[in-house]
Design an enzyme around this catalytic site. Structure first.
Site, PDB file in Angstrom:
ATOM      1  N   ASP A  83      17.589-164.593 -31.428  1.00  0.00           N
ATOM      2  CA  ASP A  83      17.084-165.967 -31.325  1.00  0.00           C
ATOM      3  C   ASP A  83      17.329-166.659 -32.664  1.00  0.00           C
ATOM      4  O   ASP A  83      17.336-166.003 -33.712  1.00  0.00           O
ATOM      5  CB  ASP A  83      15.568-165.978 -31.073  1.00  0.00           C
ATOM      6  N   ARG A 106      24.073-168.501 -26.916  1.00  0.00           N
ATOM      7  CA  ARG A 106      23.081-169.258 -26.143  1.00  0.00           C
ATOM      8  C   ARG A 106      22.891-170.592 -26.851  1.00  0.00           C
ATOM      9  O   ARG A 106      22.551-170.622 -28.032  1.00  0.00           O
ATOM     10  CB  ARG A 106      21.740-168.522 -26.100  1.00  0.00           C
TER      11      ARG A 106
HETATM   12  P1  FAD Z   1      13.788-181.186 -23.064  1.00  0.00           P
HETATM   13  O1  FAD Z   1      14.459-182.508 -23.083  1.00  0.00           O
HETATM   14  O2  FAD Z   1      12.828-180.852 -24.148  1.00  0.00           O
HETATM   15  O3  FAD Z   1      13.030-180.993 -21.692  1.00  0.00           O
HETATM   16  C1  FAD Z   1      13.613-181.318 -20.450  1.00  0.00           C
HETATM   17  C2  FAD Z   1      12.564-181.134 -19.371  1.00  0.00           C
HETATM   18  O4  FAD Z   1      12.208-179.746 -19.271  1.00  0.00           O
HETATM   19  C3  FAD Z   1      11.234-181.821 -19.660  1.00  0.00           C
HETATM   20  O5  FAD Z   1      11.242-183.140 -19.237  1.00  0.00           O
HETATM   21  C4  FAD Z   1      10.254-180.961 -18.885  1.00  0.00           C
HETATM   22  O6  FAD Z   1      10.285-181.286 -17.511  1.00  0.00           O
HETATM   23  C5  FAD Z   1      10.828-179.581 -19.041  1.00  0.00           C
HETATM   24  N1  FAD Z   1      10.237-178.875 -20.188  1.00  0.00           N
HETATM   25  C6  FAD Z   1      10.801-178.621 -21.379  1.00  0.00           C
HETATM   26  N2  FAD Z   1       9.967-177.913 -22.170  1.00  0.00           N
HETATM   27  C7  FAD Z   1       8.839-177.740 -21.467  1.00  0.00           C
HETATM   28  C8  FAD Z   1       7.606-177.086 -21.733  1.00  0.00           C
HETATM   29  N3  FAD Z   1       7.365-176.475 -22.886  1.00  0.00           N
HETATM   30  N4  FAD Z   1       6.651-177.098 -20.766  1.00  0.00           N
HETATM   31  C9  FAD Z   1       6.872-177.699 -19.576  1.00  0.00           C
HETATM   32  N5  FAD Z   1       8.032-178.322 -19.263  1.00  0.00           N
HETATM   33  C10 FAD Z   1       8.999-178.347 -20.191  1.00  0.00           C
HETATM   34  N6  FAD Z   1      14.834-172.752 -29.398  1.00  0.00           N
HETATM   35  C11 FAD Z   1      15.179-172.324 -30.627  1.00  0.00           C
HETATM   36  O7  FAD Z   1      15.020-173.070 -31.600  1.00  0.00           O
HETATM   37  N7  FAD Z   1      15.727-171.073 -30.819  1.00  0.00           N
HETATM   38  C12 FAD Z   1      15.963-170.222 -29.767  1.00  0.00           C
HETATM   39  O8  FAD Z   1      16.476-169.120 -29.976  1.00  0.00           O
HETATM   40  C13 FAD Z   1      15.601-170.650 -28.462  1.00  0.00           C
HETATM   41  N8  FAD Z   1      15.802-169.859 -27.388  1.00  0.00           N
HETATM   42  C14 FAD Z   1      15.591-170.377 -26.125  1.00  0.00           C
HETATM   43  C15 FAD Z   1      15.935-169.618 -25.003  1.00  0.00           C
HETATM   44  C16 FAD Z   1      15.853-170.167 -23.746  1.00  0.00           C
HETATM   45  C17 FAD Z   1      16.258-169.342 -22.555  1.00  0.00           C
HETATM   46  C18 FAD Z   1      15.405-171.511 -23.584  1.00  0.00           C
HETATM   47  C19 FAD Z   1      15.359-172.156 -22.233  1.00  0.00           C
HETATM   48  C20 FAD Z   1      15.008-172.245 -24.666  1.00  0.00           C
HETATM   49  C21 FAD Z   1      15.074-171.694 -25.944  1.00  0.00           C
HETATM   50  N9  FAD Z   1      14.690-172.422 -27.071  1.00  0.00           N
HETATM   51  C22 FAD Z   1      15.018-171.956 -28.325  1.00  0.00           C
HETATM   52  C23 FAD Z   1      13.887-173.665 -26.916  1.00  0.00           C
HETATM   53  C24 FAD Z   1      14.759-174.909 -26.912  1.00  0.00           C
HETATM   54  O9  FAD Z   1      15.271-175.129 -28.198  1.00  0.00           O
HETATM   55  C25 FAD Z   1      13.955-176.159 -26.470  1.00  0.00           C
HETATM   56  O10 FAD Z   1      12.897-176.372 -27.353  1.00  0.00           O
HETATM   57  C26 FAD Z   1      13.379-176.063 -25.067  1.00  0.00           C
HETATM   58  O11 FAD Z   1      14.246-175.421 -24.203  1.00  0.00           O
HETATM   59  C27 FAD Z   1      13.074-177.471 -24.504  1.00  0.00           C
HETATM   60  O12 FAD Z   1      14.244-178.211 -24.421  1.00  0.00           O
HETATM   61  P2  FAD Z   1      15.007-178.569 -23.050  1.00  0.00           P
HETATM   62  O13 FAD Z   1      16.429-178.232 -23.266  1.00  0.00           O
HETATM   63  O14 FAD Z   1      14.365-177.901 -21.905  1.00  0.00           O
HETATM   64  O15 FAD Z   1      14.952-180.135 -22.972  1.00  0.00           O
END
Ligand code: FAD
Length: 306
Positions: free
Chosen positions: A132, A183
């Site tokens: 990560d 990723r």
């Molecule tokens: P956004 O624009 O934030 O969200 C889009 C939509 O998704 C929102 O409108 C909502 O409906 C839904 N959503 C998003 N987050 C939430 C929540 N917490 N609760 C409820 N609904 C939500 N980040 C890192 O910095 N380092 C990593 O190694 C890392 N690994 C990850 C691995 C995976 C498999 C995933 C899915 C995410 C990871 N992340 C990591 C987190 C990532 O950086 C984002 O903070 C997170 O995925 C929210 O962004 P989004 O792309 O879903 O878009």
């Protein structure tokens, strides 16, 4: 208001005292929505259930910001135990690790030794390990250790890259040339505007650019997002570019957009769910609240539920 709440939760995520209390008192405040449970038994059960629904899994034995050698050694042993238990149960999964959990803030060499032990055991057991990406303060060291491990285990290890950082385009170009399994995420940490885009619109734009860049590099891309606009765009891009299923998968977090995960499986897309488990749930939970401050409403509900 949303930006203030986001900053508040990201600052709270760093509290060592709150983290210690959270560990002592167990899963609370609705964290169960995002965390599969405190023990490996819970992780195995959840993985089995998700696998049965056609979803692949990446397990994260929760932990980060470890500052003692004993804790870092324990976290390493826990990751190795996870790899052994899932092999025994014959589960379809890979492992996600955080380098600060393995001692990155104590000694880089110690952290490397721990990570190497985990990746070696993963190689023996036939599993893949993803590192990560944590906050920017650990970005350079994470890259250094990743490259060392990747040189020895090219097929066993991958990295996460954050679209919010200015440097990610260049980093990704280099990883693409080396055939690294990446990723791509938007980024979950609070960063300064010197290193990251302060405006979410710019992050979203760079996220799409980076996804297209890596998907066409010939290397494997994990599209890690719950953003339906991005997912819709990428589905069309994949079709237009004729990217084979072996070269990508969608990834989402346990407890978020569950129906969307199942819909993608139904449409025939490969989907992997990130399943965290363990007692060190506090910082992970705070980041999930920061991403969507509306989640606070179910925290409040869970506090008043008998
Ligand atoms: P956004 O624009 O934030 O969200 C889009 C939509 O998704 C929102 O409108 C909502 O409906 C839904 N959503 C998003 N987050 C939430 C929540 N917490 N609760 C409820 N609904 C939500 N980040 C890192 O910095 N380092 C990593 O190694 C890392 N690994 C990850 C691995 C995976 C498999 C995933 C899915 C995410 C990871 N992340 C990591 C987190 C990532 O950086 C984002 O903070 C997170 O995925 C929210 O962004 P989004 O792309 O879903 O878009």
């Amino acid at each position: 208001m949303e930006a203030i709440m986001r900053n508040l939760f990201l600052t709270m995520a760093k509290s060592q005292t709150a983290n210690r209390l959270a560990k002592r008192y167990g899963l609370r405040f609705g964290a169960q929505r995002f965390v599969a449970g405190e023990s490996i038994k819970h992780a195995v059960k959840t993985t089995q259930q998700l696998n049965d629904q056609g979803l692949k899994v990446t397990l994260d034995h929760l932990g980060e910001s470890v500052y003692t050698r004993d804790e870092a050694a324990q976290a390493t042993a826990d990751c190795i135990q996870t790899l052994d238990v899932v092999k025994e149960a014959n589960l379809d999964m890979y492992l996600s690790i955080k380098l600060t959990q393995l001692g990155l803030d104590i000694d880089e060499n110690l952290c490397y030794d721990h990570a190497r032990k985990i990746v070696s055991r993963a190689a023996e057991n036939g599993y893949f390990v993803r590192i990560d990406m944590e906050d920017y303060a650990h970005n350079a060291t994470t890259f250094r250790l990743f490259h060392k491990l990747h040189a020895e285990f090219p097929n066993q290890i991958g990295l996460a890259i954050q679209a919010c950082l200015h440097k990610s385009k260049q980093d990704l170009a280099e990883l693409g040339k080396k055939g690294v399994n990446v990723r791509l995420v938007k980024g979950a940490y609070k960063e300064s505007s010197e290193v990251a885009f302060p405006d979410k619109t710019d992050v979203d734009k760079q996220f799409i650019d980076l996804l297209e860049q890596h998907l066409t590099s010939g290397s494997f891309t994990a599209i890690a997002t719950h953003d339906e606009t991005v997912i819709h765009h990428i589905k069309q891009f994949i079709e237009k570019q004729d990217i084979p299923k072996e070269r990508y998968e969608f990834q989402m977090l346990y407890g978020i957009r569950t129906q969307l995960q199942l819909n993608l499986v139904k449409e025939g897309y490969p989907v992997r769910v990130y399943v965290p488990f363990g007692t060190d749930w506090y910082a992970y939970f705070m980041r999930r609240l920061a991403e969507r401050p509306a989640n606070v409403s179910f925290v409040l509900r869970s506090m008043f539920k008998k």
